[in-house]
Design a protein around this motif. Structure first.
Motif, PDB file in Angstrom:
ATOM      1  N   CYS A 201      34.212   9.776 -43.257  1.00 22.25           N
ATOM      2  CA  CYS A 201      33.754  11.190 -43.891  1.00 22.25           C
ATOM      3  C   CYS A 201      32.186  10.877 -44.176  1.00 22.25           C
ATOM      4  N   ALA A 202      31.450  10.562 -42.896  1.00 22.31           N
ATOM      5  CA  ALA A 202      30.129  10.217 -43.372  1.00 22.31           C
ATOM      6  C   ALA A 202      29.117  11.174 -43.088  1.00 22.31           C
ATOM      7  N   GLY A 203      29.583  12.653 -43.103  1.00 22.16           N
ATOM      8  CA  GLY A 203      28.659  13.703 -43.078  1.00 22.16           C
ATOM      9  C   GLY A 203      27.554  13.562 -42.254  1.00 22.16           C
TER      10      GLY A 203
ATOM     11  N   VAL B 266      25.993  16.313 -34.473  1.00 24.61           N
ATOM     12  CA  VAL B 266      25.720  16.605 -36.026  1.00 24.61           C
ATOM     13  C   VAL B 266      24.167  16.647 -36.447  1.00 24.61           C
ATOM     14  N   HIS B 267      23.986  17.515 -37.167  1.00 26.80           N
ATOM     15  CA  HIS B 267      22.520  17.924 -37.445  1.00 26.80           C
ATOM     16  C   HIS B 267      22.494  18.467 -38.637  1.00 26.80           C
ATOM     17  N   PRO B 268      20.970  18.249 -39.206  1.00 27.31           N
ATOM     18  CA  PRO B 268      21.003  19.008 -40.809  1.00 27.31           C
ATOM     19  C   PRO B 268      20.871  20.296 -40.528  1.00 27.31           C
TER      20      PRO B 268
ATOM     21  N   THR C 266      19.511  29.485 -48.289  1.00 32.31           N
ATOM     22  CA  THR C 266      18.712  29.404 -47.140  1.00 32.31           C
ATOM     23  C   THR C 266      19.560  28.489 -46.018  1.00 32.31           C
ATOM     24  N   LYS C 267      18.921  28.830 -44.698  1.00 29.17           N
ATOM     25  CA  LYS C 267      19.497  28.261 -43.624  1.00 29.17           C
ATOM     26  C   LYS C 267      18.327  27.655 -42.754  1.00 29.17           C
ATOM     27  N   PHE C 268      18.243  26.624 -42.665  1.00 26.69           N
ATOM     28  CA  PHE C 268      17.263  25.901 -41.609  1.00 26.69           C
ATOM     29  C   PHE C 268      17.702  24.947 -40.822  1.00 26.69           C
ATOM     30  N   PRO C 269      18.423  25.248 -39.717  1.00 25.89           N
ATOM     31  CA  PRO C 269      18.867  24.282 -38.897  1.00 25.89           C
ATOM     32  C   PRO C 269      17.897  23.215 -38.275  1.00 25.89           C
ATOM     33  N   ASN C 270      18.226  22.013 -38.275  1.00 34.98           N
ATOM     34  CA  ASN C 270      17.373  20.743 -37.903  1.00 34.98           C
ATOM     35  C   ASN C 270      15.861  20.731 -38.474  1.00 34.98           C
ATOM     36  N   ASP C 271      16.200  20.964 -39.904  1.00 35.13           N
ATOM     37  CA  ASP C 271      15.015  20.941 -40.873  1.00 35.13           C
ATOM     38  C   ASP C 271      15.229  19.746 -41.557  1.00 35.13           C
ATOM     39  N   TRP C 272      14.271  18.574 -41.619  1.00 40.88           N
ATOM     40  CA  TRP C 272      14.547  17.320 -42.335  1.00 40.88           C
ATOM     41  C   TRP C 272      13.853  17.368 -43.582  1.00 40.88           C
ATOM     42  N   TYR C 273      12.923  18.139 -44.081  1.00 40.61           N
ATOM     43  CA  TYR C 273      12.122  18.147 -45.091  1.00 40.61           C
ATOM     44  C   TYR C 273      12.885  17.844 -46.401  1.00 40.61           C
ATOM     45  N   PRO C 274      12.716  17.060 -47.141  1.00 41.34           N
ATOM     46  CA  PRO C 274      13.356  16.684 -47.998  1.00 41.34           C
ATOM     47  C   PRO C 274      13.085  17.392 -49.717  1.00 41.34           C
ATOM     48  N   TYR C 275      12.032  18.172 -49.810  1.00 38.76           N
ATOM     49  CA  TYR C 275      11.447  18.388 -50.805  1.00 38.76           C
ATOM     50  C   TYR C 275      11.596  20.126 -50.963  1.00 38.76           C
ATOM     51  N   PRO C 276      11.788  20.611 -52.276  1.00 33.86           N
ATOM     52  CA  PRO C 276      11.877  21.980 -51.942  1.00 33.86           C
ATOM     53  C   PRO C 276      10.374  22.627 -51.718  1.00 33.86           C
ATOM     54  N   ARG C 277      10.311  23.756 -51.005  1.00 33.91           N
ATOM     55  CA  ARG C 277       8.977  24.602 -50.637  1.00 33.91           C
ATOM     56  C   ARG C 277       9.073  25.594 -51.575  1.00 33.91           C
ATOM     57  N   PRO C 278       7.746  25.531 -52.079  1.00 31.52           N
ATOM     58  CA  PRO C 278       7.468  26.723 -53.234  1.00 31.52           C
ATOM     59  C   PRO C 278       7.569  28.210 -52.664  1.00 31.52           C
ATOM     60  N   GLU C 279       7.180  28.388 -51.459  1.00 33.86           N
ATOM     61  CA  GLU C 279       7.519  29.625 -50.898  1.00 33.86           C
ATOM     62  C   GLU C 279       8.949  30.124 -50.783  1.00 33.86           C
ATOM     63  N   THR C 280       9.736  29.048 -50.430  1.00 27.69           N
ATOM     64  CA  THR C 280      11.120  29.309 -50.078  1.00 27.69           C
ATOM     65  C   THR C 280      11.833  29.576 -51.609  1.00 27.69           C
ATOM     66  N   THR C 281      11.176  29.078 -52.733  1.00 32.20           N
ATOM     67  CA  THR C 281      11.853  29.237 -53.929  1.00 32.20           C
ATOM     68  C   THR C 281      11.327  30.509 -54.332  1.00 32.20           C
ATOM     69  N   GLU C 282      10.053  31.155 -54.104  1.00 34.43           N
ATOM     70  CA  GLU C 282       9.695  32.469 -54.580  1.00 34.43           C
ATOM     71  C   GLU C 282      10.581  33.520 -53.865  1.00 34.43           C
ATOM     72  N   ASP C 283      10.900  33.194 -52.557  1.00 36.96           N
ATOM     73  CA  ASP C 283      11.542  34.243 -51.659  1.00 36.96           C
ATOM     74  C   ASP C 283      13.192  34.185 -52.348  1.00 36.96           C
TER      75      ASP C 283
ATOM     76  N   GLY D 153      25.565  19.918 -40.657  1.00 29.58           N
ATOM     77  CA  GLY D 153      25.910  20.905 -39.490  1.00 29.58           C
ATOM     78  C   GLY D 153      26.652  20.110 -38.222  1.00 29.58           C
ATOM     79  N   ARG D 154      27.429  20.738 -37.580  1.00 30.30           N
ATOM     80  CA  ARG D 154      28.010  20.155 -36.089  1.00 30.30           C
ATOM     81  C   ARG D 154      28.362  21.237 -35.243  1.00 30.30           C
ATOM     82  N   GLU D 155      27.973  21.015 -34.006  1.00 32.21           N
ATOM     83  CA  GLU D 155      28.037  21.940 -32.812  1.00 32.21           C
ATOM     84  C   GLU D 155      29.795  22.055 -32.794  1.00 32.21           C
ATOM     85  N   GLY D 156      30.346  22.892 -32.758  1.00 31.31           N
ATOM     86  CA  GLY D 156      31.779  23.043 -32.565  1.00 31.31           C
ATOM     87  C   GLY D 156      32.560  22.846 -33.717  1.00 31.31           C
ATOM     88  N   GLY D 157      31.884  22.765 -34.976  1.00 30.33           N
ATOM     89  CA  GLY D 157      32.519  22.771 -36.217  1.00 30.33           C
ATOM     90  C   GLY D 157      32.968  21.405 -36.727  1.00 30.33           C
ATOM     91  N   VAL D 158      33.989  21.412 -37.692  1.00 30.07           N
ATOM     92  CA  VAL D 158      34.490  20.109 -38.105  1.00 30.07           C
ATOM     93  C   VAL D 158      35.060  19.164 -37.025  1.00 30.07           C
TER      94      VAL D 158
END
Length: 369
Positions: free
Chosen positions: A184-186, A200-202, A244-261, A305-310
């Motif tokens: 169950c490694a996610g 598997v991708h973020p 939000t939904k950002f596939p294949n985005d590994w950035y680990p910190y909150p983005r201020p512009e996203t918070t405002e949105d 996330g994973r192509e094809g689902g769980v």
């Protein structure tokens, strides 16, 4: 039996294994556990989380329905897990004529279709029903404490290869290969040696946690492209807003512009988020700036996330625990990955754990435990 991973999927799987094999020694091996400080490595602490299924797939719907039934029972007044949940009315607004998710929600308690006069601007349809929201900190620690109270054990380790489990390093007694492993490694399934699932991708999600104890209802707007805005109150008076939904985005910190949105979208569909005093004195209507004093924290997590689902399947692997010892065959059950556009861990957790245990039962006999 070794369970790899201590997120919501790993914990529920471990509990299901204990129920199915009550004579087994069950060990959870993970790098991070529920009581640890929040980090980008542990997605389950960043989840919303509420039980709202949006799948149109019958198989997935059955997993979600089993999970909801379990959570509804756990949230019963006076029960030992009541404090983990908040039962509440949930309203789903659909912003296009595809009515995303409507068909899979009709079994929910007090389900009804909204009248046109009840829709918010821009919505073409909507439904209302009762569901639960989950206080993830309390819930995950409850699951872990329940697992330990049943005789389970835990081991903190940063694994590089699945062979480190197969060779008996974390078995009891040490050095004897385990009877079975549940992975169950996610997101870790992408890089774990011996698994290395590159499908598997973020799917990066960012949220804002508010203090708004006057909110006692859930509200979501959904679009056919998979984007949504949600209001998820918890029993402790906090409210999670997103999403939000950002596939294949590994950035680990909150983005201020996203918070405002997120703040803009949330106040647009739920002006009641603003404190009652501010709300009634705001002219002509509340703005996202009125929510800033309520912010407790901004956060983000990487959904697996994973192509094809769980991935729910079993593979037989060989292991030689000690030099010159005979090779043994060990069933490895995989239980990880989500559909690309959702964070589905909590929604399907008990259902996928049941399937994982069924797969295990078909691969191992009681005499092998």
């Amino acid at each position: 039996i070794v369970v790899l991973g201590a997120g919501v999927i790993g914990l529920t799987s471990a509990l299901k294994v204990q129920e199915a094999f009550n004579e087994a020694n069950v060990c959870i091996v993970a790098e991070t556990f529920p009581g640890d400080p929040k980090s980008i490595k542990y997605t389950s602490l960043w989840a919303g989380a509420h039980h709202v299924s949006t799948t149109t797939n019958e198989w997935q719907s059955n997993l979600d329905r089993e999970t909801f039934t379990t959570m509804w029972e756990m949230s019963a007044p006076g029960g030992p897990a009541e404090s983990c949940f908040l039962r509440l009315p949930q309203t789903e607004y659909f912003m296009d004529d595809k009515k995303l998710g409507k068909d899979c929600l009709h079994t929910m308690p007090n389900y009804r279709v909204l009248k046109s006069s009840e829709l918010i601007p821009g919505a073409v349809s909507g439904v209302q029903f009762d569901t639960v929201t989950i206080d993830v900190h309390i819930y995950l620690n409850y699951l872990l404490s329940l697992f330990l109270s049943r005789g389970g054990s835990i081991h903190r380790s940063s694994l590089q290869h699945i062979s480190q489990i197969l060779d008996g390093t974390f078995s009891s007694p040490v050095g004897i290969p385990p009877s079975a492993v549940i992975v169950c490694a996610g997101l870790g399934a992408r890089t774990l040696g011996g698994v290395e699932d590159k499908t598997v991708h973020p799917v990066r999600g960012q949220t804002v946690l508010l203090r708004a104890p006057w909110i006692k209802f859930g509200r979501t707007t959904s679009h056919s492209d998979g984007t949504w805005t949600y209001i998820i109150p918890r029993r402790n008076g906090n409210v999670i807003i997103g999403g939000t939904k950002f596939p294949n985005d590994w950035y680990p910190y909150p983005r201020p512009e996203t918070t405002e949105d997120i703040l803009r979208r949330a106040v647009a569909i739920c002006p009641e988020l603003v404190s009652p005093i501010t709300f009634w004195n705001t002219n002509p209507k509340p703005t996202f700036e009125d929510l800033r004093p309520l912010i407790i924290e901004e956060g983000c997590g990487l959904r697996p996330g994973r192509e094809g689902g769980v991935r729910l399947e079993v593979e037989m692997m060989s292991s030689t625990a000690r030099e010159n010892s005979p090779s043994v065959t060990i069933p490895v059950v995989y239980n990880y990955g989500q559909v690309v556009h959702e964070g589905y861990g909590y929604v399907a957790s008990w259902g996928t754990a049941s399937v994982a245990v069924k797969l295990l039962k078909t691969s191992i006999g009681p005499s092998e435990i």
